[in-house]
Design a protein around this motif. Structure first.
Motif, PDB file in Angstrom:
ATOM      1  N   LEU A  37       0.835  -1.208   0.000  1.00 61.41           N
ATOM      2  CA  LEU A  37       0.000   0.000   0.000  1.00 61.41           C
ATOM      3  C   LEU A  37       0.869   1.256   0.000  1.00 61.41           C
ATOM      4  O   LEU A  37       0.635   2.195  -0.770  1.00 61.41           O
ATOM      5  CB  LEU A  37      -0.898   0.038   1.246  1.00 61.41           C
ATOM      6  CG  LEU A  37      -2.227  -0.708   1.201  1.00 61.41           C
ATOM      7  CD1 LEU A  37      -2.965  -0.530   2.516  1.00 61.41           C
ATOM      8  CD2 LEU A  37      -3.087  -0.241   0.033  1.00 61.41           C
ATOM      9  N   ASP A  38       1.870   1.263   0.858  1.00 60.98           N
ATOM     10  CA  ASP A  38       2.713   2.457   0.970  1.00 60.98           C
ATOM     11  C   ASP A  38       3.692   2.587  -0.197  1.00 60.98           C
ATOM     12  O   ASP A  38       4.267   3.654  -0.418  1.00 60.98           O
ATOM     13  CB  ASP A  38       3.464   2.453   2.311  1.00 60.98           C
ATOM     14  CG  ASP A  38       2.529   2.824   3.465  1.00 60.98           C
ATOM     15  OD1 ASP A  38       1.418   3.325   3.180  1.00 60.98           O
ATOM     16  OD2 ASP A  38       2.891   2.610   4.637  1.00 60.98           O
TER      17      ASP A  38
ATOM     18  N   GLY B 163       2.597   2.387  -3.071  1.00 57.83           N
ATOM     19  CA  GLY B 163       1.758   2.923  -4.141  1.00 57.83           C
ATOM     20  C   GLY B 163       1.062   1.844  -4.957  1.00 57.83           C
ATOM     21  O   GLY B 163       0.519   2.127  -6.020  1.00 57.83           O
ATOM     22  N   CYS B 164       1.070   0.608  -4.453  1.00 52.36           N
ATOM     23  CA  CYS B 164       0.368  -0.474  -5.158  1.00 52.36           C
ATOM     24  C   CYS B 164      -1.128  -0.182  -5.143  1.00 52.36           C
ATOM     25  O   CYS B 164      -1.709   0.037  -4.091  1.00 52.36           O
ATOM     26  CB  CYS B 164       0.655  -1.811  -4.480  1.00 52.36           C
ATOM     27  SG  CYS B 164      -0.343  -3.176  -5.117  1.00 52.36           S
ATOM     28  N   ARG B 165      -1.729  -0.190  -6.330  1.00 48.33           N
ATOM     29  CA  ARG B 165      -3.170   0.078  -6.410  1.00 48.33           C
ATOM     30  C   ARG B 165      -3.898  -0.978  -7.231  1.00 48.33           C
ATOM     31  O   ARG B 165      -5.000  -0.764  -7.698  1.00 48.33           O
ATOM     32  CB  ARG B 165      -3.423   1.485  -6.989  1.00 48.33           C
ATOM     33  CG  ARG B 165      -2.983   2.619  -6.055  1.00 48.33           C
ATOM     34  CD  ARG B 165      -3.793   2.639  -4.764  1.00 48.33           C
ATOM     35  NE  ARG B 165      -3.388   3.665  -3.813  1.00 48.33           N
ATOM     36  CZ  ARG B 165      -2.490   3.491  -2.838  1.00 48.33           C
ATOM     37  NH1 ARG B 165      -1.887   2.313  -2.691  1.00 48.33           N
ATOM     38  NH2 ARG B 165      -2.195   4.457  -2.008  1.00 48.33           N
ATOM     39  N   PHE B 166      -3.274  -2.102  -7.424  1.00 43.67           N
ATOM     40  CA  PHE B 166      -3.936  -3.194  -8.154  1.00 43.67           C
ATOM     41  C   PHE B 166      -3.410  -4.513  -7.613  1.00 43.67           C
ATOM     42  O   PHE B 166      -2.209  -4.706  -7.501  1.00 43.67           O
ATOM     43  CB  PHE B 166      -3.646  -3.101  -9.658  1.00 43.67           C
ATOM     44  CG  PHE B 166      -4.408  -4.099 -10.489  1.00 43.67           C
ATOM     45  CD1 PHE B 166      -5.613  -3.758 -11.075  1.00 43.67           C
ATOM     46  CD2 PHE B 166      -3.922  -5.398 -10.670  1.00 43.67           C
ATOM     47  CE1 PHE B 166      -6.333  -4.681 -11.839  1.00 43.67           C
ATOM     48  CE2 PHE B 166      -4.642  -6.327 -11.421  1.00 43.67           C
ATOM     49  CZ  PHE B 166      -5.846  -5.962 -12.008  1.00 43.67           C
TER      50      PHE B 166
ATOM     51  N   HIS C 169      -8.832  -3.542   1.706  1.00 43.45           N
ATOM     52  CA  HIS C 169      -8.492  -2.120   1.865  1.00 43.45           C
ATOM     53  C   HIS C 169      -8.214  -1.364   0.568  1.00 43.45           C
ATOM     54  O   HIS C 169      -8.293  -0.147   0.548  1.00 43.45           O
ATOM     55  CB  HIS C 169      -7.294  -1.979   2.807  1.00 43.45           C
ATOM     56  CG  HIS C 169      -7.583  -2.504   4.174  1.00 43.45           C
ATOM     57  ND1 HIS C 169      -8.604  -2.003   4.954  1.00 43.45           N
ATOM     58  CD2 HIS C 169      -7.022  -3.491   4.890  1.00 43.45           C
ATOM     59  CE1 HIS C 169      -8.647  -2.664   6.090  1.00 43.45           C
ATOM     60  NE2 HIS C 169      -7.699  -3.577   6.081  1.00 43.45           N
TER      61      HIS C 169
ATOM     62  N   PRO D 249      -9.864  -0.768  -2.237  1.00 41.55           N
ATOM     63  CA  PRO D 249     -10.849   0.195  -2.739  1.00 41.55           C
ATOM     64  C   PRO D 249     -10.838   1.520  -1.980  1.00 41.55           C
ATOM     65  O   PRO D 249     -10.906   2.589  -2.600  1.00 41.55           O
ATOM     66  CB  PRO D 249     -12.182  -0.546  -2.555  1.00 41.55           C
ATOM     67  CG  PRO D 249     -11.805  -1.994  -2.639  1.00 41.55           C
ATOM     68  CD  PRO D 249     -10.465  -2.077  -1.960  1.00 41.55           C
ATOM     69  N   GLU D 250     -10.712   1.468  -0.661  1.00 41.15           N
ATOM     70  CA  GLU D 250     -10.707   2.725   0.082  1.00 41.15           C
ATOM     71  C   GLU D 250      -9.416   3.529  -0.160  1.00 41.15           C
ATOM     72  O   GLU D 250      -9.336   4.709   0.155  1.00 41.15           O
ATOM     73  CB  GLU D 250     -10.919   2.473   1.591  1.00 41.15           C
ATOM     74  CG  GLU D 250      -9.776   1.786   2.264  1.00 41.15           C
ATOM     75  CD  GLU D 250     -10.129   1.177   3.633  1.00 41.15           C
ATOM     76  OE1 GLU D 250      -9.697   1.741   4.648  1.00 41.15           O
ATOM     77  OE2 GLU D 250     -10.814   0.122   3.674  1.00 41.15           O
ATOM     78  N   TYR D 251      -8.423   2.874  -0.737  1.00 45.21           N
ATOM     79  CA  TYR D 251      -7.179   3.560  -1.095  1.00 45.21           C
ATOM     80  C   TYR D 251      -7.146   3.941  -2.578  1.00 45.21           C
ATOM     81  O   TYR D 251      -6.107   4.299  -3.122  1.00 45.21           O
ATOM     82  CB  TYR D 251      -5.967   2.666  -0.755  1.00 45.21           C
ATOM     83  CG  TYR D 251      -5.590   2.747   0.710  1.00 45.21           C
ATOM     84  CD1 TYR D 251      -6.379   2.133   1.678  1.00 45.21           C
ATOM     85  CD2 TYR D 251      -4.475   3.467   1.144  1.00 45.21           C
ATOM     86  CE1 TYR D 251      -6.071   2.217   3.021  1.00 45.21           C
ATOM     87  CE2 TYR D 251      -4.154   3.555   2.490  1.00 45.21           C
ATOM     88  CZ  TYR D 251      -4.952   2.927   3.419  1.00 45.21           C
ATOM     89  OH  TYR D 251      -4.640   3.030   4.755  1.00 45.21           O
ATOM     90  N   GLY D 252      -8.294   3.813  -3.246  1.00 42.50           N
ATOM     91  CA  GLY D 252      -8.344   4.209  -4.656  1.00 42.50           C
ATOM     92  C   GLY D 252      -7.823   3.155  -5.608  1.00 42.50           C
ATOM     93  O   GLY D 252      -7.461   3.464  -6.739  1.00 42.50           O
ATOM     94  N   GLY D 253      -7.781   1.909  -5.156  1.00 47.05           N
ATOM     95  CA  GLY D 253      -7.259   0.852  -6.015  1.00 47.05           C
ATOM     96  C   GLY D 253      -8.303  -0.202  -6.308  1.00 47.05           C
ATOM     97  O   GLY D 253      -9.480  -0.058  -5.983  1.00 47.05           O
ATOM     98  N   VAL D 254      -7.860  -1.274  -6.916  1.00 44.81           N
ATOM     99  CA  VAL D 254      -8.767  -2.336  -7.327  1.00 44.81           C
ATOM    100  C   VAL D 254      -8.175  -3.691  -6.959  1.00 44.81           C
ATOM    101  O   VAL D 254      -6.970  -3.912  -7.074  1.00 44.81           O
ATOM    102  CB  VAL D 254      -9.017  -2.261  -8.851  1.00 44.81           C
ATOM    103  CG1 VAL D 254      -9.474  -3.594  -9.391  1.00 44.81           C
ATOM    104  CG2 VAL D 254     -10.066  -1.224  -9.163  1.00 44.81           C
TER     105      VAL D 254
END
Lengths: 639, 311
Positions: free
Chosen positions: A240-241, A243-246, A265, A267-272
């Protein structure tokens, strides 16, 4: 024992709430000022079957499970009973008690639920009666009808709470933090019932039993704010930190834990997050997302990772950055789904066809899981190749107190790595057709910046075939050689980057030690505890925990081996895979490396390492040989 | 300002814009149906007003996989059967891209069959072109999943004992929301269908019949074909699932009897694409995920926000 410690083992049947109860109790101990470390032992079954959770707690940081334990709470296996038959699974009913006696230390405590465990059944299974054994080992036995207390004030399933209440009474633990934790996680009638049961069990112990044992709750305070989490959390939060968003995956123990945490978590961080049809698709999707410009991760355990190997090679050839997690368990094939092993090292290093061009990290602690997952992303996206983070069932599932500063010290990293902006694309080299020259030969560090689909003027072709600077398929020998050399050059550059920015080898123990221990991954902390014990006796030992598998930290390991006379390589597999890697990479030292191996599904305990190391490195005939589970073998292949 | 300025850019493009400066046509034999796919795809892009920089073409392996070499756009030539996972993730990462995946009958209906089923089921917003020539071409003429029963090849010398895959019904059952079959011999229809497929908001499956003059000489060249939309013999509602299923069954059966039915077989309007479903259920952000990396004002929540549960 030099230091006061409580090692509390909660035993029961799978499905009896052993996991949640132990995690809550670990948190209570943490909130009481202690450092804790948990160990889980469970069968590959949903319900029923002997399982236990162990919590080691003391005032100073705990790195490993201990040798044995000193408090047994045996709940009985409720799923061992059938409504129609008394003992559905033979003697499984009493296993939570009898299966755990071997490791119980002298002077230890036993609390068992006499509502489920019949002492006559116990004695009929044991060769010596429990009473006689207790006398022999100075065990203090407290039979309690936990089931009765639970059913009287609530439901049978709440006998866990009764057991915790009894534990608190026996070690003089205040009920307040337990009650506070319960209030956090439930409400209404369930909370009321649990609070009543907790108090009732506590009172019953205090009223009906004379407490005459020496096991007490250690006293401690935290110097840093602690959090209690697992290696899987370390990896997931590191991602997460970073910058992983997928994330894409398919469930497989023990990888599922990382996958689950991120799925909850992202989705709440803008990822999928994507759960897909198989591991091949999972790996392909992570590559597709990354190709389109998102920092992406996938992963699996050994068998699932095997399916990913063709796309691992595709990521190497297409120079698509991606991070994979490989959470090892006993293999080959389905192996032992819930048991740890370090048997996949060769697999992650060399799987997929062709020359391997990847990064492999094997963190040894929860802190390292966090830090090295971040680093894996950083390097993968900087150098455009796959990075693999190797953990195992032990590290992924064990909870430990960690300073929260580990997670708060650096901000999330939104840097997408070596990607051109559209302005930079204008000035970049293009093919005559107008497409971007994505695979030019003479790039610094082997890295040609990427462009992303949708960027103006940046279009290029990439392919799993060997290709020319424009990305078109080419079997020209000169092109082949130059492309291979360029991709290969990344390894050297990554090695230099790691050396400059701080490598991941951890040296521990006596300076100028005579003997060394080499260890990798999850066994690092156990070995470090063993080093302390060896150095407390007459041995002079130092250990090196190695976390970088590829590119290999040649100088760190060579320096270490130069500094000692002989070294033992400790790992959980039968072939000495890490020792093989060390010798392969260094081309020397074979005559001073020994293997200490364990592959029975259980991780090393510190005493096993102590015994094993002593037996291997000493010629003293008075030193007892290691237990039969250990197989010290001297390496003969030196160069 | 978008970080991906090519997307939606108002540009004059013609088919030449989709033609690479080098044309390494080493793979396709003279008379190969694949040339028609290339040509109609270029034409369809122009008709849709797309420019090469906003298109991502993901291909598998085989003669069909070489499409990305001969088509100028962002191209990802992946591996056998794996074009769909790569392509569908790209639609999630950046829904603004025009994502097209392409592969052959072996690639798409054989080794990649599992991915085909699940990509259709999820209804990703993309177009999938399957070059169907009923043969493995690039590996020199082995029996493929669409080869007719009894087909003889070096690997099936006594003739295949297997029934061929029925691609149209498979696509329907799996959940594709646009399903059509066209043929290399009819470029005008093929172009129309490709335009519609790309316009379609969801997973569009185009079974593209392409002849293989080298390895499948016995196979029909897919002429004469019958356009099911133009023919008076076939009255059916393309939006009706049952009608479509019946037409598909007929088309897949007649294919091996020498009667080639082409056209649109099923079009489901109104079903949200997978990305849209995910957005509606809060599992995906409104803006393309990729854009946050280029947005200086993007908020990057730290993982430490999650630590409370661990205290």
């Amino acid at each position: 024992m030099t230091e006061n410690e409580l090692i509390w083992r909660l035993a029961g049947g799978s499905g009896d709430g052993i996991d949640s109860t132990s995690q809550n109790f670990a948190k209570v101990l943490m909130r009481s000022g202690l450092h804790v470390f948990t160990h889980r032992h469970y069968p590959s079954r949903i319900r029923g079957g002997h399982t236990y959770a162990e919590i080691r707690s003391k005032a100073t940081p705990v790195r490993s499970r201990g040798d044995g334990y000193n408090f047994l709470l045996a709940l009985g296996d409720s799923f061992a009973r059938s409504p129609d038959e008394e003992a559905y699974y033979g003697n499984e009913e009493v296993k939570p008690l009898v299966e755990n006696l071997d490791d119980l230390r002298d002077g230890g405590i036993i609390v068992y639920d006499e509502g489920l465990i019949d002492i006559d059944d116990v004695d009929s299974v044991l060769e010596t009666s429990l009473e006689a054994l207790a006398a022999e080992h100075d065990w203090h036995v407290y039979p309690l009808d936990l089931r009765d207390i639970a059913t009287e004030h609530g439901r049978e399933v709440m006998r866990n709470t009764a057991g915790v209440g009894a534990t608190a009474a026996l070690i003089s633990l205040d009920l307040d933090p337990i009650e506070a934790l319960m209030s956090d996680s439930m409400g209404g009638d369930a909370l009321e019932a649990n609070l009543t049961i907790l108090q009732a069990a506590y009172d019953q112990v205090r009223d009906e039993h004379e407490i005459d044992h020496d096991v007490v709750l250690p006293e401690g305070t935290h110097e840093e704010v602690p959090v209690l989490l697992s290696g899987s959390h370390g990896v997931a939060y590191g991602a997460l930190d970073a910058g992983c968003r997928f994330i894409s995956g398919y469930p497989m123990t023990p990888w599922t834990e990382v996958f689950t945490i991120l799925s909850q978590h992202l989705p709440e961080y803008g990822g999928v997050s994507e759960q897909v049809e198989d591991e091949i698709a999972a790996a392909g999707m992570a590559i597709g997302a990354s190709h389109a410009g998102v920092k992406a991760m996938s992963g699996s355990s050994g068998g699932g990772f095997a399916l990913m190997s063709e796309l691992l090679g595709t990521a190497e050839m297409t120079e698509t950055p991606v991070v994979f997690v490989e959470a090892m368990r006993g293999g080959p094939s389905t192996g032992m789904p819930t048991k740890p092993e370090q048997g996949d090292l060769d697999h992650v290093l060399y799987s997929s066809q062709g020359d391997s061009n990847r990064i492999v990290f094997a963190p040894g602690t929860i802190e390292e899981c966090y830090e090295q997952t971040r680093r894996a992303f950083e390097l993968a996206y900087e150098y455009q190749l796959p990075a693999i983070v190797v953990i195992d069932q032990k590290l992924s599932g064990e909870y430990r107190t960690v300073p929260d500063s580990v997670f708060t010290e650096s901000a999330p990293d939104p840097d997408p790595g070596t990607v051109l902006t559209e302005e930079e694309i204008e000035d970049a080299a293009h093919h005559a057709s107008g497409s971007y020259l994505r695979f030019q030969y003479d790039a610094d560090d082997g890295v040609v910046p990427r462009t992303l689909p949708g960027q103006k003027g940046g279009r290029f072709l990439t392919t799993g075939n060997e290709h020319n600077p424009a990305g078109h398929i080419s079997e020209d020998p000169e092109n082949r050689r130059r492309q291979v050399d360029r991709r290969r050059a990344k390894q050297e550059a990554i090695r230099e980057t790691l050396d400059e920015t701080g490598t991941h080898q951890t040296r521990y123990g006596t300076e100028d030690a005579r003997y060394g221990i080499l260890v990798w991954g999850s066994q690092q902390s156990t070995v470090f505890e063993a080093v302390d014990r060896l150095n407390e006796t007459d041995y002079s030992v130092s250990a090196l925990g190695v976390s970088e598998m590829m590119p290999f930290p040649e100088s760190d390991v060579a320096d270490f081996l130069e500094s000692v006379e002989e070294a033992v390589v400790v790992e959980m597999n039968s072939g000495g895979q890490f020792r093989g890697l060390v010798q392969r990479e260094l081309g020397a030292y074979g005559d001073r490396l020994y293997s200490l191996l364990k592959y029975d599904g259980n991780p090393f305990e510190p005493a096993e390492v102590v015994d094993g190391v002593r037996a291997v490195i000493t010629d003293d005939p008075s030193v007892a040989p290691p237990t039969t589970r250990l197989e010290p073998t001297k390496a003969t292949n030196s160069r | 300002m978008s970080a991906f300025n090519a997307i939606g850019a108002d540009q004059e493009v013609d088919t030449d814009a989709f033609t690479p400066g080098v044309e390494p046509r080493a793979t396709w034999c003279p008379g190969c149906g694949d040339f028609a796919v290339l040509k109609t795809l270029k034409q369809a892009m122009v008709e849709r007003g797309k420019n090469p920089d906003e298109v991502l073409l993901v291909t598998g392996i085989g003669c069909s996989g070489k499409l990305s070499s001969y088509f100028e756009s962002y191209g990802f030539h992946s591996i056998h059967g794996r074009s769909l996972p790569v392509a569908r993730a790209a639609t999630l990462a950046n829904p603004d891209l025009e994502v097209v995946a392409a592969g052959g009958d072996g690639d798409g209906y054989g080794i990649g069959g599992n991915h085909f089923t699940h990509t259709a089921r999820e209804n990703h917003d993309m177009t999938y072109i399957v070059f169907n020539n009923e043969i493995f071409g690039l590996t020199k003429g082995q029996t493929s999943p669409t080869s007719p029963k009894g087909h003889k090849s070096k690997t099936q010398p006594s003739g295949s004992a297997k029934n061929p895959i029925r691609p149209l019904e498979w696509g329907l059952n799996a959940g594709a929301t646009y399903i059509a079959r066209t043929a290399a011999v009819n470029p005008r229809q093929a172009t129309e269908i490709l335009v519609e497929a790309m316009d379609h908001d969801g997973f569009a499956h185009v079974d593209f019949l392409t002849q293989c003059p080298t390895w499948n000489k016995d196979a029909k060249q897919y002429v004469p074909y019958i356009d099911v939309q133009d023919s008076e013999d076939f009255e059916f509602d393309v939006h009706d699932r049952d009608d479509a299923a019946q037409m598909m069954r007929e088309a897949d059966t007649r294919l091996h009897e020498g009667e080639i039915l082409t056209g649109r077989f099923f079009v489901e309007e109104g079903r949200p694409s997978y990305s849209e479903e995910k957005r509606q259920t809060g599992q995906m952000p409104d803006d393309p995920i990729v854009e946050q990396y280029f947005d200086e004002n993007a908020e990057w929540k730290p993982s430490s926000d999650l630590l409370d549960r661990h205290r």
